[in-house]
Design an enzyme around this catalytic site. Structure first.
Site, PDB file in Angstrom:
ATOM      1  N   LYS A   1      23.002 -28.218  82.955  1.00 42.37           N
ATOM      2  CA  LYS A   1      22.234 -28.447  84.191  1.00 42.37           C
ATOM      3  C   LYS A   1      22.515 -29.838  84.748  1.00 42.37           C
ATOM      4  CE  LYS A   1      17.728 -29.834  83.760  1.00 42.37           C
ATOM      5  NZ  LYS A   1      17.407 -31.100  84.441  1.00 42.37           N
ATOM      6  N   ASN A   2      22.373 -30.843  83.890  1.00 40.13           N
ATOM      7  CA  ASN A   2      22.449 -32.212  84.395  1.00 40.13           C
ATOM      8  C   ASN A   2      23.861 -32.591  84.839  1.00 40.13           C
ATOM      9  OD1 ASN A   2      19.733 -32.404  84.010  1.00 40.13           O
ATOM     10  ND2 ASN A   2      19.864 -33.494  82.060  1.00 40.13           N
TER      11      ASN A   2
ATOM     12  N   CYS B   1      10.322 -33.620  87.196  1.00 41.08           N
ATOM     13  CA  CYS B   1       9.421 -33.361  86.064  1.00 41.08           C
ATOM     14  C   CYS B   1       8.416 -34.502  85.894  1.00 41.08           C
ATOM     15  CB  CYS B   1      10.225 -33.228  84.773  1.00 41.08           C
ATOM     16  SG  CYS B   1      10.690 -31.540  84.386  1.00 41.08           S
TER      17      CYS B   1
ATOM     18  N   ARG C   1       9.135 -42.618  87.331  1.00 39.98           N
ATOM     19  CA  ARG C   1      10.599 -42.564  87.322  1.00 39.98           C
ATOM     20  C   ARG C   1      11.104 -43.232  88.594  1.00 39.98           C
ATOM     21  NH1 ARG C   1      12.499 -36.629  85.756  1.00 39.98           N
ATOM     22  NH2 ARG C   1      14.445 -37.672  85.246  1.00 39.98           N
TER      23      ARG C   1
ATOM     24  N   ASP D   1      15.546 -35.872  75.764  1.00 38.80           N
ATOM     25  CA  ASP D   1      15.320 -34.465  76.137  1.00 38.80           C
ATOM     26  C   ASP D   1      15.178 -33.555  74.919  1.00 38.80           C
ATOM     27  OD1 ASP D   1      15.489 -35.115  78.861  1.00 38.80           O
ATOM     28  OD2 ASP D   1      17.663 -35.096  78.747  1.00 38.80           O
TER      29      ASP D   1
ATOM     30  N   ARG E   1      13.438 -23.945  85.934  1.00 39.40           N
ATOM     31  CA  ARG E   1      14.261 -24.992  86.573  1.00 39.40           C
ATOM     32  C   ARG E   1      15.522 -25.263  85.772  1.00 39.40           C
ATOM     33  NH1 ARG E   1      11.319 -30.442  87.829  1.00 39.40           N
ATOM     34  NH2 ARG E   1      13.534 -30.855  88.129  1.00 39.40           N
TER      35      ARG E   1
HETATM   36  N1  EPU Z   1      14.864 -45.920  85.469  1.00 46.91           N
HETATM   37  C1  EPU Z   1      14.348 -46.973  86.180  1.00 46.91           C
HETATM   38  N2  EPU Z   1      14.879 -47.200  87.413  1.00 46.91           N
HETATM   39  C2  EPU Z   1      15.861 -46.428  87.946  1.00 46.91           C
HETATM   40  C3  EPU Z   1      16.385 -45.354  87.197  1.00 46.91           C
HETATM   41  C4  EPU Z   1      15.849 -45.128  85.954  1.00 46.91           C
HETATM   42  O1  EPU Z   1      13.463 -47.668  85.744  1.00 46.91           O
HETATM   43  O2  EPU Z   1      16.286 -46.694  89.067  1.00 46.91           O
HETATM   44  C5  EPU Z   1      14.310 -45.629  84.143  1.00 46.91           C
HETATM   45  C6  EPU Z   1      13.601 -44.284  84.119  1.00 46.91           C
HETATM   46  O3  EPU Z   1      12.287 -44.384  84.618  1.00 46.91           O
HETATM   47  C7  EPU Z   1      13.648 -43.923  82.666  1.00 46.91           C
HETATM   48  C8  EPU Z   1      14.976 -44.533  82.238  1.00 46.91           C
HETATM   49  O4  EPU Z   1      15.349 -45.494  83.219  1.00 46.91           O
HETATM   50  O5  EPU Z   1      12.608 -44.543  81.997  1.00 46.91           O
HETATM   51  C9  EPU Z   1      16.128 -43.550  82.081  1.00 46.91           C
HETATM   52  O6  EPU Z   1      16.242 -42.762  83.235  1.00 46.91           O
HETATM   53  P1  EPU Z   1      17.633 -42.175  83.717  1.00 46.91           P
HETATM   54  O7  EPU Z   1      17.898 -42.729  85.059  1.00 46.91           O
HETATM   55  O8  EPU Z   1      18.642 -42.334  82.657  1.00 46.91           O
HETATM   56  O9  EPU Z   1      17.253 -40.659  83.854  1.00 46.91           O
HETATM   57  P2  EPU Z   1      17.702 -39.675  85.011  1.00 46.91           P
HETATM   58  O10 EPU Z   1      19.097 -39.918  85.369  1.00 46.91           O
HETATM   59  O11 EPU Z   1      16.679 -39.697  86.092  1.00 46.91           O
HETATM   60  C10 EPU Z   1      18.646 -37.841  83.481  1.00 46.91           C
HETATM   61  C11 EPU Z   1      18.352 -36.400  83.219  1.00 46.91           C
HETATM   62  C12 EPU Z   1      17.053 -36.283  82.460  1.00 46.91           C
HETATM   63  C13 EPU Z   1      17.144 -37.102  81.186  1.00 46.91           C
HETATM   64  C14 EPU Z   1      17.545 -38.548  81.494  1.00 46.91           C
HETATM   65  C15 EPU Z   1      17.759 -39.390  80.252  1.00 46.91           C
HETATM   66  C16 EPU Z   1      19.326 -35.345  85.191  1.00 46.91           C
HETATM   67  C17 EPU Z   1      19.123 -34.550  86.414  1.00 46.91           C
HETATM   68  N3  EPU Z   1      18.235 -35.680  84.504  1.00 46.91           N
HETATM   69  O12 EPU Z   1      17.564 -38.308  84.280  1.00 46.91           O
HETATM   70  O13 EPU Z   1      16.938 -34.907  82.140  1.00 46.91           O
HETATM   71  O14 EPU Z   1      15.895 -37.082  80.540  1.00 46.91           O
HETATM   72  O15 EPU Z   1      18.753 -38.565  82.265  1.00 46.91           O
HETATM   73  O16 EPU Z   1      18.781 -38.881  79.506  1.00 46.91           O
HETATM   74  O17 EPU Z   1      20.449 -35.638  84.822  1.00 46.91           O
HETATM   75  C18 EPU Z   1      15.894 -32.928  81.530  1.00 46.91           C
HETATM   76  O18 EPU Z   1      16.998 -32.379  81.600  1.00 46.91           O
HETATM   77  O19 EPU Z   1      14.864 -32.378  81.032  1.00 46.91           O
HETATM   78  C19 EPU Z   1      15.733 -34.280  82.057  1.00 46.91           C
HETATM   79  C20 EPU Z   1      14.557 -34.827  82.355  1.00 46.91           C
END
Ligand code: EPU
Length: 420
Positions: free
Chosen positions: A22-23, A117, A122, A305, A397
């Site tokens: 998915k991601n 989610c 976030r 995750d 989702r």
């Molecule tokens: N963060 C910030 N500021 C930002 C971006 C992130 O503070 O601008 C923080 C977030 O709040 C979090 C941490 O950094 O505490 C890590 O977030 P990250 O940006 O790595 O997560 P993401 O890219 O939003 C993806 C996956 C998530 C997975 C995370 C961590 C997708 C669509 N989502 O999210 O997947 O948990 O990386 O590996 O790629 C899931 O599949 O269930 C899911 C939530």
């Protein structure tokens, strides 16, 4: 909305195939906005978030169609609408990542503040600050980010935390910038490397994918191309927990065990047998798992995750386990639901202390987010009696036919409409 009725007590046995990630697929689809040509993505999972991304791309003026069950073609050459609608972006955080590609290619974009989610705050500050470093004039008003630039200009960017999404987003913006962008302390997740490989195949110049420093040399344009989405390490991990928690014996095929090292290591530490053979993973287990300690961390650390899924498994362990969540501030909302099933979990700050019980019991429970939903299904598979699970919109989702995959392994799960 439907609910799931999950019968406990069946041992999972057999062979299951991991679908596309998915991601990874979501990131590739946002990246396809950059391409002035047709992009074909194979092994795309048929799930709610991908449907949302297809709607979003079509709304921008791209022509997106399913060539077969798991192949999507995206022609972004005719994009004309540079505003992403709130109804779609609020559903899914990954949709925010069209902002950079639209800006890089067309010099303007408007994208609402994203949803997704409910697992704690976030923010998107790394995304926003990074785009500003690349020269974007970016501000938020009435819940919508507006960004413009004449041309993005390559720049050094340091991320305070190796965010997967920010790394992917800034990489896609930088590929059409003038000059060189170096992103330091970037994420090394397999989905980041997969995006880099895809962009390179379209003509981008990206080096260092999979390491903590990415170097992107901007090019004038990206063309079309083809790409196979990597297997979903989280879906494969979910099937592994299903096998382990039911004392089953399951082979997961078309997986990438090399991208699941932390998950496999922790399963073994818990006493679960895991045998790897090329792209297959055989997971089998006898008796209660051992109690273990887990700390979530950015890749190659233990993935957040998988945290909820391991919590379900460790509810049945012999002894007391501790899980520390280092990525999200509140990814323990599912704990009440596992406790309703007889689990004994206490949360203090960023840690959950899980005292294993010999047997979970069935109860009506609700998925609070995607992985919590998957964890509750696994818990229910091991529980005494029939569990009713609501909140399926979260599970839909991110999992394609999770009911079919588990029932194919001998689970007793059916989907029923829930009365209003
Ligand atoms: N963060 C910030 N500021 C930002 C971006 C992130 O503070 O601008 C923080 C977030 O709040 C979090 C941490 O950094 O505490 C890590 O977030 P990250 O940006 O790595 O997560 P993401 O890219 O939003 C993806 C996956 C998530 C997975 C995370 C961590 C997708 C669509 N989502 O999210 O997947 O948990 O990386 O590996 O790629 C899931 O599949 O269930 C899911 C939530």
């Amino acid at each position: 909305m439907d609910k799931l009725i999950v019968g406990g007590g069946s041992r999972l046995e057999g062979v299951v195939t991991a679908g596309g990630s998915k991601n990874a697929a979501l990131a590739l689809m946002a990246g396809a906005v950059l391409a002035d040509g047709v992009v074909t993505l194979r092994n795309v999972p048929r799930i709610g978030d991908i449907k949302t991304m297809v709607e979003l791309l079509n709304g921008l003026g791209a022509v997106t169609r399913w060539a077969d069950d798991h192949t999507v073609t995206i022609d972004a050459s005719e994009i004309h609408n540079l505003e992403a609608p709130y109804e779609l972006v609020r559903k899914m955080r990954a949709s925010f990542c069209v902002l950079g590609p639209l800006l890089a290619r067309f010099g303007f974009a408007r994208v609402p503040v994203p949803g997704g989610c409910d697992i704690g705050a976030r923010p998107v500050n790394f995304h926003v600050e990074g785009l500003r470093k690349l020269g974007a004039d970016l501000h938020v008003e009435h819940g919508i980010y507006s960004a413009e630039c004449e041309k993005l200009i390559g720049a050094p960017i340091y991320l305070d935390f190796p965010s997967a999404g920010a790394t992917q987003h800034l990489m896609t913006a930088a590929v059409l910038a003038r000059g060189v962008t170096v992103i330091e302390n970037c994420a090394t997740e397999p989905e980041v490397a997969a995006l880099a490989a895809f962009l390179i195949s379209l003509g981008a110049r990206v080096e260092g994918a999979g390491t903590t420093t990415l170097t992107v040399e901007g090019v004038e344009r990206l063309g079309g191309g083809e790409c196979e989405v990597i297997p979903d390490r989280l879906e494969a991990g979910t099937m592994a927990i299903g096998a382990a928690i039911t004392n089953g014996d399951v082979v997961i095929e078309r997986a990438r065990p090399d991208q699941m090292r932390a998950t496999i290591t922790k399963l073994r530490e818990a006493g679960v047998d895991v045998a790897v053979d090329g792209t297959s993973i055989r997971v089998s287990s006898k008796g209660r798992p051992k109690a273990i300690e887990i700390k979530t961390n950015p890749h190659p650390g233990f993935p957040t995750d998988m945290q909820q899924l391991f919590a379900a498994l460790l509810c049945t362990a012999d002894g007391t386990s501790v899980i520390t969540e280092n990525i999200y501030e509140s990814r323990f909302r599912y704990v009440n639901e596992l406790n309703r099933m007889g689990g004994d979990i206490r949360v203090g700050g960023r840690s959950a202390v899980i005292t294993g019980v010999p047997m979970l019991t069935s109860a009506p429970v609700t998925a609070t987010d995607l992985r919590a939903g998957a964890a509750l299904i696994c818990a229910a598979l091991a529980a005494d009696g029939e569990t009713e699970l609501s909140g399926l919109e979260h599970i839909d989702r991110g999992y394609e036919d999770i009911v079919g995959k588990f029932t194919g392994l001998g689970a007793r799960i059916r989907r029923e409409p829930e009365p209003d």
